[in-house]
Structure formats: structure tokens, C-alpha cells
Design a protein around this motif. Structure first.
Motif, mmCIF file in Angstrom:
data_model
loop_
_atom_site.group_PDB
_atom_site.id
_atom_site.type_symbol
_atom_site.label_atom_id
_atom_site.label_comp_id
_atom_site.label_asym_id
_atom_site.label_seq_id
_atom_site.Cartn_x
_atom_site.Cartn_y
_atom_site.Cartn_z
ATOM 1 N N ASN A 103 16.310 -12.709 -24.610
ATOM 2 C CA ASN A 103 15.347 -11.746 -25.151
ATOM 3 C C ASN A 103 14.055 -12.456 -25.548
ATOM 4 O OD1 ASN A 103 15.215 -12.362 -28.123
ATOM 5 N ND2 ASN A 103 17.407 -11.924 -27.990
ATOM 6 N N GLN A 104 13.002 -11.691 -25.720
ATOM 7 C CA GLN A 104 11.661 -12.245 -25.906
ATOM 8 C C GLN A 104 11.549 -13.096 -27.163
ATOM 9 O OE1 GLN A 104 9.524 -11.642 -23.445
ATOM 10 N NE2 GLN A 104 7.863 -12.890 -24.267
ATOM 11 N N ALA A 105 12.146 -12.625 -28.262
ATOM 12 C CA ALA A 105 12.016 -13.345 -29.532
ATOM 13 C C ALA A 105 12.672 -14.718 -29.458
ATOM 14 C CB ALA A 105 12.618 -12.527 -30.673
ATOM 15 N N ILE A 106 13.916 -14.773 -28.946
ATOM 16 C CA ILE A 106 14.614 -16.057 -28.834
ATOM 17 C C ILE A 106 13.891 -16.964 -27.852
ATOM 18 C CG2 ILE A 106 16.740 -17.167 -28.054
ATOM 19 C CD1 ILE A 106 18.293 -14.804 -29.149
ATOM 20 N N SER A 107 13.417 -16.408 -26.748
ATOM 21 C CA SER A 107 12.736 -17.216 -25.729
ATOM 22 C C SER A 107 11.462 -17.839 -26.278
ATOM 23 C CB SER A 107 12.413 -16.349 -24.508
ATOM 24 O OG SER A 107 13.596 -15.828 -23.933
ATOM 25 N N ALA A 108 10.732 -17.097 -27.105
ATOM 26 C CA ALA A 108 9.505 -17.634 -27.693
ATOM 27 C C ALA A 108 9.816 -18.801 -28.614
ATOM 28 C CB ALA A 108 8.775 -16.537 -28.463
ATOM 29 N N ARG A 109 10.876 -18.699 -29.410
ATOM 30 C CA ARG A 109 11.277 -19.798 -30.297
ATOM 31 C C ARG A 109 11.690 -21.023 -29.480
ATOM 32 N NH1 ARG A 109 8.821 -17.870 -34.304
ATOM 33 N NH2 ARG A 109 9.868 -16.616 -35.880
ATOM 34 N N LEU A 110 12.411 -20.793 -28.393
ATOM 35 C CA LEU A 110 12.836 -21.910 -27.544
ATOM 36 C C LEU A 110 11.623 -22.581 -26.894
ATOM 37 C CD1 LEU A 110 15.995 -20.410 -25.803
ATOM 38 C CD2 LEU A 110 15.948 -22.144 -27.611
ATOM 39 N N ASP B 120 8.199 -10.209 -16.013
ATOM 40 C CA ASP B 120 7.240 -9.877 -17.071
ATOM 41 C C ASP B 120 7.600 -10.599 -18.368
ATOM 42 O OD1 ASP B 120 5.877 -8.249 -15.340
ATOM 43 O OD2 ASP B 120 6.762 -6.376 -16.083
ATOM 44 N N SER B 121 8.904 -10.659 -18.652
ATOM 45 C CA SER B 121 9.360 -11.350 -19.860
ATOM 46 C C SER B 121 9.025 -12.830 -19.799
ATOM 47 C CB SER B 121 10.871 -11.147 -20.024
ATOM 48 O OG SER B 121 11.361 -11.878 -21.130
ATOM 49 N N LEU B 122 9.253 -13.457 -18.650
ATOM 50 C CA LEU B 122 8.941 -14.880 -18.489
ATOM 51 C C LEU B 122 7.444 -15.129 -18.578
ATOM 52 C CD1 LEU B 122 11.377 -16.006 -15.627
ATOM 53 C CD2 LEU B 122 11.610 -16.355 -18.091
ATOM 54 N N ALA B 123 6.644 -14.175 -18.109
ATOM 55 C CA ALA B 123 5.189 -14.339 -18.167
ATOM 56 C C ALA B 123 4.719 -14.457 -19.612
ATOM 57 C CB ALA B 123 4.503 -13.169 -17.475
ATOM 58 N N GLY B 124 5.369 -13.725 -20.523
ATOM 59 C CA GLY B 124 5.007 -13.826 -21.932
ATOM 60 C C GLY B 124 5.313 -15.194 -22.506
ATOM 61 N N LEU C 10 13.666 -19.977 -17.060
ATOM 62 C CA LEU C 10 14.689 -19.357 -16.218
ATOM 63 C C LEU C 10 15.239 -18.100 -16.885
ATOM 64 C CD1 LEU C 10 16.748 -19.516 -13.805
ATOM 65 C CD2 LEU C 10 18.220 -20.828 -15.357
ATOM 66 N N ARG C 11 15.363 -17.048 -16.114
ATOM 67 C CA ARG C 11 16.040 -15.830 -16.562
ATOM 68 C C ARG C 11 17.170 -15.539 -15.584
ATOM 69 N NH1 ARG C 11 14.644 -11.379 -19.899
ATOM 70 N NH2 ARG C 11 16.579 -10.192 -20.168
ATOM 71 N N ILE C 12 18.392 -15.401 -16.099
ATOM 72 C CA ILE C 12 19.558 -15.122 -15.265
ATOM 73 C C ILE C 12 19.833 -13.620 -15.256
ATOM 74 C CG2 ILE C 12 22.025 -15.529 -14.925
ATOM 75 C CD1 ILE C 12 20.366 -17.996 -14.463
ATOM 76 N N LEU C 13 20.000 -13.058 -14.070
ATOM 77 C CA LEU C 13 20.420 -11.668 -13.916
ATOM 78 C C LEU C 13 21.840 -11.678 -13.356
ATOM 79 C CD1 LEU C 13 17.229 -10.050 -12.322
ATOM 80 C CD2 LEU C 13 17.913 -10.068 -14.732
ATOM 81 N N PRO C 14 22.840 -11.341 -14.188
ATOM 82 C CA PRO C 14 24.220 -11.331 -13.687
ATOM 83 C C PRO C 14 24.375 -10.356 -12.529
ATOM 84 C CG PRO C 14 24.189 -11.197 -16.091
ATOM 85 C CD PRO C 14 22.767 -10.983 -15.609
ATOM 86 N N SER D 229 8.342 -20.711 -13.373
ATOM 87 C CA SER D 229 9.289 -19.662 -13.752
ATOM 88 C C SER D 229 10.119 -19.231 -12.555
ATOM 89 C CB SER D 229 8.546 -18.448 -14.321
ATOM 90 O OG SER D 229 7.789 -18.797 -15.457
ATOM 91 N N ARG D 230 11.370 -18.867 -12.851
ATOM 92 C CA ARG D 230 12.227 -18.354 -11.793
ATOM 93 C C ARG D 230 13.228 -17.357 -12.384
ATOM 94 N NH1 ARG D 230 13.862 -23.610 -9.340
ATOM 95 N NH2 ARG D 230 11.949 -24.212 -10.397
ATOM 96 N N VAL D 231 13.543 -16.341 -11.591
ATOM 97 C CA VAL D 231 14.588 -15.384 -11.923
ATOM 98 C C VAL D 231 15.703 -15.586 -10.911
ATOM 99 C CG1 VAL D 231 15.215 -12.951 -12.116
ATOM 100 C CG2 VAL D 231 12.955 -13.724 -12.877
ATOM 101 N N ARG D 232 16.922 -15.753 -11.413
ATOM 102 C CA ARG D 232 18.052 -16.054 -10.536
ATOM 103 C C ARG D 232 19.178 -15.057 -10.789
ATOM 104 N NH1 ARG D 232 20.452 -20.434 -7.925
ATOM 105 N NH2 ARG D 232 18.729 -21.828 -8.453
ATOM 106 N N SER D 233 19.753 -14.535 -9.700
ATOM 107 C CA SER D 233 20.967 -13.737 -9.789
ATOM 108 C C SER D 233 22.167 -14.668 -9.657
ATOM 109 C CB SER D 233 21.007 -12.674 -8.683
ATOM 110 O OG SER D 233 19.936 -11.764 -8.835
ATOM 111 N N ALA D 234 23.184 -14.456 -10.471
ATOM 112 C CA ALA D 234 24.343 -15.342 -10.452
ATOM 113 C C ALA D 234 25.584 -14.576 -10.896
ATOM 114 C CB ALA D 234 24.111 -16.541 -11.362
ATOM 115 N N ILE D 235 26.738 -15.108 -10.532
ATOM 116 C CA ILE D 235 28.006 -14.493 -10.926
ATOM 117 C C ILE D 235 28.121 -14.474 -12.444
ATOM 118 C CG2 ILE D 235 30.519 -14.745 -10.834
ATOM 119 C CD1 ILE D 235 30.174 -16.000 -8.070
#
Length: 232
Positions: A26-33, A70-74, A52-56, A88-94
């Protein structure tokens, strides 16, 4: 983000070149990281920070990928404000763990930053399973961060170190990374060990000239850990 460079450059040079991968949720945790990544990063490095954002599987698709981008852009904008390039990358994974490990290997990341859920027994159980999966790959440093405030507000770093921790692979590198972080924050390090391990741990820090701005504390046993931290 302004940081204080108080750690000796020669000490940072003992570390191999770092490449940071931030697992974004989520955006709040990602900003802190992202703020933590700024502090961990060698200010002389030209390496980008990888986001990196994972899409199960089952939750992917054009709409989900657009929202993730959009989230990663922020997060990237926050790092750009600190003059840090990102990829930035969005990855689909099991599973999240499978996706993180694949991206870690793909990017050659030396440091992986993920967030700890604020609450919820189910979330924490899932995180525990994720950590076990990630630790199967021993060739990177894993930071699991529960950041309830901006990292820059940190007043001290407390390390609870088990007996013989100084003999573990990667221990010296971990301490150097944490000393770099402490130097960026201008915060002291407090080392907490069981009484029987204190002398050996202090010898390790002294032998590697790591004792500056470090305070040592002892506890009779880990069952008394909360009270021991309260005395710190």
C-alpha cells in the motif's frame, strides 16, 4: 530528504556495492520504505533503487496493472525528490514470495526491503510464511520494517543479538549496514545481549573498530527482554 553523513567513508567502503529493491504494497508503507531506502543507500552510488509491485495470479489484468503502476509512480516521485533514479516493475506471480525472489535475482539486488503489517493476526501469519520463503535465498540482506513514523525521526537503534551471533555468516556486513543507517540518522546504536555473551560481543565490535557511538547493555535472559529494553 536531508540526511547527516556522520559515518566514516572508509567504513562504508568495507561494504560491497549495494543494490536496493523495495517491495511495495500500500502507498503509506511503500513511502516509508522509500524513505528507509534513501537512508540505507550509499550517497555516492549511481545505482537506481528498484521498485516492485507483485500482483498475485488471479488478481492481475489491465486495470490492476495500471493501478499498480500509478502507485509505484508515487513512490518514484518521492525518491526523485531526493535525486535518486528508480526503475519500477509490476510482476504477476503465483505468490508474493515467488515474485520477490525472482525480481531479486533479476535485478541482482543486495538489499530487499518489505513492510510489516500494522495489525491483524492473519496478516502477520502470512508475513511469517513469506519471510521463511525469502530466507531460502541467502545471498541478500532482508529488511522487514514496521515503520509507524518517518525513519528520520528515529532516536536510537536497538539491536537484540543472540549468543554467538557474531559467528554467523553475514553478521559483519549487517552491522556495517546498520552503522551506516545510524550515521545517516545521527542516532546511537544500543546492543543488547545476554550477560554471558556480552564480553564476546564487545570484543567483536572492538576488534573490527565498530564501537564508536555504540552502547552495550546486558540482560539475564531473553524471557526478561521487555524489562531489559525498558531500562535502555
Amino acid at each position: 530528504v536531508a540526511v547527516a553523513e556522520t559515518i566514516a567513508p572508509a567504513e562504508v567502503d568495507l561494504l560491497p556495492p549495494r543494490r536496493i529493491l523495495v517491495g511495495c504494497s500500500n502507498q503509506a508503507i511503500s513511502a516509508r520504505l522509500a524513505e528507509l531506502a534513501i537512508l540505507l543507500r550509499d550517497t555516492r552510488s549511481s545505482e537506481p533503487v528498484h521498485l516492485l509491485r507483485i500482483l498475485p495470479d488471479g488478481f492481475s489484468g489491465a486495470a490492476a496493472e495500471t493501478a499498480a503502476q500509478d502507485s509505484l509512480a508515487g513512490v518514484a516521485a518521492l525518491l526523485a525528490a531526493a535525486e535518486i533514479h528508480t526503475e519500477s516493475r509490476v510482476r504477476s506471480a503465483i505468490s508474493v514470495g515467488t515474485g520477490l525472489l525472482a525480481a531479486r535475482q533479476e535485478t541482482g539486488a543486495t538489499d530487499l526491503l518489505i513492510g510489516w503489517p500494522d495489525s491483524g493476526a492473519t496478516n502477520q501469519l502470512l508475513l511469517g510464511s513469506l519471510i521463511q520463503q525469502l530466507l531460502r535465498d541467502r545471498y541478500f540482506s532482508l529488511f522487514v520494517a514496521r515503520l509507524q513514523a518517518a525513519p528520520q525521526s528515529t532516536k536510537r537503534i536497538v539491536l537484540a543479538l543472540p549468543t554467538h551471533a557474531e559467528h554467523e555468516d553475514g553478521f559483519l556486513e549487517a552491522i556495517l549496514l546498520l552503522r551506516h543507517l545510524a550515521g545517516q540518522l545521527g542516532a546511537p546504536i544500543h546492543v543488547l545481549t545476554e550477560r554471558r555473551a556480552s564480553a564476546a560481543m564487545q570484543d567483536f565490535f572492538r576488534d573490527f573498530e565498530l564501537s564508536e557511538n555504540v552502547k552495550f547493555h546486558t540482560i539475564d535472559s531473553w524471557s526478561k527482554l521487555p524489562r531489559g529494553l525498558g531500562r535502555g
